[in-house]
Design an enzyme around this catalytic site. Structure first.
Site, PDB file in Angstrom:
ATOM      1  N   GLU A 128    -132.604 -13.360  76.123  1.00  0.00           N
ATOM      2  CA  GLU A 128    -131.255 -13.145  75.597  1.00  0.00           C
ATOM      3  C   GLU A 128    -130.266 -12.882  76.737  1.00  0.00           C
ATOM      4  OE1 GLU A 128    -130.122 -13.771  72.778  1.00  0.00           O
ATOM      5  OE2 GLU A 128    -131.950 -13.955  71.604  1.00  0.00           O
TER       6      GLU A 128
ATOM      7  N   CYS B  54    -123.784 -32.058  57.718  1.00  0.00           N
ATOM      8  CA  CYS B  54    -123.816 -31.320  56.446  1.00  0.00           C
ATOM      9  C   CYS B  54    -124.904 -31.855  55.515  1.00  0.00           C
ATOM     10  CB  CYS B  54    -122.453 -31.387  55.771  1.00  0.00           C
ATOM     11  SG  CYS B  54    -121.160 -30.637  56.778  1.00  0.00           S
TER      12      CYS B  54
ATOM     13  N   CYS C 291    -121.009 -24.576  50.534  1.00  0.00           N
ATOM     14  CA  CYS C 291    -120.197 -24.428  51.751  1.00  0.00           C
ATOM     15  C   CYS C 291    -118.754 -24.893  51.515  1.00  0.00           C
ATOM     16  CB  CYS C 291    -120.822 -25.238  52.892  1.00  0.00           C
ATOM     17  SG  CYS C 291    -119.828 -25.178  54.381  1.00  0.00           S
TER      18      CYS C 291
ATOM     19  N   ASP D 197    -124.365 -14.536  66.847  1.00  0.00           N
ATOM     20  CA  ASP D 197    -123.904 -15.165  68.087  1.00  0.00           C
ATOM     21  C   ASP D 197    -122.823 -16.182  67.716  1.00  0.00           C
ATOM     22  OD1 ASP D 197    -125.236 -17.307  67.013  1.00  0.00           O
ATOM     23  OD2 ASP D 197    -126.520 -17.689  68.754  1.00  0.00           O
TER      24      ASP D 197
ATOM     25  N   CYS E 205    -125.038 -27.279  62.243  1.00  0.00           N
ATOM     26  CA  CYS E 205    -123.613 -26.938  62.078  1.00  0.00           C
ATOM     27  C   CYS E 205    -122.970 -26.885  63.478  1.00  0.00           C
ATOM     28  CB  CYS E 205    -123.462 -25.609  61.349  1.00  0.00           C
ATOM     29  SG  CYS E 205    -121.791 -25.332  60.757  1.00  0.00           S
TER      30      CYS E 205
ATOM     31  N   TYR F 110    -124.494  -7.891  70.258  1.00  0.00           N
ATOM     32  CA  TYR F 110    -125.294  -9.033  69.840  1.00  0.00           C
ATOM     33  C   TYR F 110    -126.732  -8.919  70.386  1.00  0.00           C
ATOM     34  CZ  TYR F 110    -127.742 -13.331  70.381  1.00  0.00           C
ATOM     35  OH  TYR F 110    -128.758 -14.237  70.394  1.00  0.00           O
TER      36      TYR F 110
ATOM     37  N   CYS G 183    -128.026 -29.833  55.842  1.00  0.00           N
ATOM     38  CA  CYS G 183    -127.843 -28.378  55.910  1.00  0.00           C
ATOM     39  C   CYS G 183    -128.239 -27.697  54.599  1.00  0.00           C
ATOM     40  CB  CYS G 183    -126.384 -28.074  56.226  1.00  0.00           C
ATOM     41  SG  CYS G 183    -126.053 -26.303  56.274  1.00  0.00           S
TER      42      CYS G 183
END
Ligand code: SF4
Length: 311
Positions: free
Chosen positions: A16, A174, A183, A115, A167, A97, A177
């Site tokens: 990270e 889409c 959405c 994030d 995304c 985060y 997804c």
């Protein structure tokens, strides 16, 4: 990976921190090398600062490397990583985060992990007409409401993957997804319109001079002061970086380098005397010096000018 047993906190933390503002492609081989050299937090805590900074060279944002060392030593002194986001937040270099990501992925804490990729998914999913910055709290609340008590780390990683691969900022897919049905952005027919863009201020310019001091196939390098930009990193000696353009001198090389908050115009000029604490680095072994990208590019600019003259 989602579905696998929780990884060690050390690995989650290291990846990270390395991934903050650096791409996965650039980080992956460096992450493996770091783990080979320092397989545990105790090993990293015991390493010399110079060795860690040299290994970090090229990854940029060197304050992260200094915080990495400080954090490793603090965790080694504690005996282990704290197992909650609140405890992790107190460690050097661990922001909101990163603390949430480690707590969810390594310790199974059901906490919202947000994030930039997750923030974009949520802004589109909920159809928020704002920049990510303006909606941070709302985004976190929505993610918290979606995060399951069971395997929250898998959920967090899946959401981050969804943002990174489906995304995407441009051309979101889409059709593939799992959130498409509900959405708002997808229903609008213009998902790329979300999130709203923030106005970028022009980057100010600073100027600096790096000294090229060469003798018997070696150049003089110094270590930058511990505090400040590129703190503790190997460097060419030279002037401070100021907003005032220096009088033009014939340069052996020149580069333009973008930092987050300013653009640096750095000229490399010949200089006679080696000053300050430093060392002669053989030009053939420059790769071992751990020069950060700025100075590596400055050195390359000198070599490029030389070969252009010789051609
Ligand atoms: S449906 Fe499209 S815009 Fe909405 S979250 Fe999925 S990929 Fe993003």
């Amino acid at each position: 990976m989602p579905g696998e047993p929780a990884p060690e906190p050390y690995r989650v933390w290291l990846s990270e921190v390395m991934l903050q503002q650096t791409t996965v492609a650039a980080v992956t081989p460096r992450f493996e090398r770091f783990l080979q050299k320092w397989p545990t937090i105790e090993a990293l805590a015991a390493a010399r600062d110079e060795d860690v900074l040299s290994e970090w060279a090229g990854l940029g944002y060197y304050a992260r490397a200094r915080n990495l060392i400080a954090c490793a030593r603090e965790v080694a002194a504690l005996g282990d990583f704290p197992d909650t986001a609140a405890g992790l937040r107190k460690l050097p270099g661990i922001g909101e985060y990163t603390a949430a990501a480690i707590a969810a992925i390594a310790f199974g804490e059901p906490i919202a992990v947000v994030d930039t990729n997750v923030a974009r998914v949520i802004i589109r999913f909920a159809g928020l007409e704002s920049t990510i910055e303006q909606s941070r709290d709302t985004i976190r609340e929505i993610v918290a409401s979606m995060t399951p008590a069971d395997r929250p780390g898998d959920f967090a990683q899946s959401m981050m993957d969804l943002g990174a691969t489906i995304c995407r900022p441009k051309s979101p897919v889409c059709g593939a997804c799992p959130l498409a049905e509900d959405c708002v952005a997808a229903a609008s027919g213009e998902p790329e319109r979300f999130p709203a863009r923030k106005q970028r201020a022009a980057r100010p310019v600073r100027y600096g001079i790096a000294h090229w001091i060469e003798r018997n196939g070696a150049i003089w390098l110094v270590r930058r002061p511990r505090k400040g930009m590129l703190g503790g990193m190997a460097a060419l000696p030279g002037s401070d970086w100021t907003e005032e353009q220096p009088k033009s001198r014939s340069a052996l090389g020149h580069i333009t380098h973008d930092f987050t908050h300013f653009r640096l115009e750095l000229a490399v000029v010949a200089h006679k005397s080696a000053t300050g604490d430093g060392w002669w680095q053989k030009i053939d072994d420059l790769v071992d010096a751990g020069l950060p990208t700025l100075y590596r590019r400055a050195v390359e600019s000198v070599f490029q000018s030389r070969s252009a003259l010789a051609a």
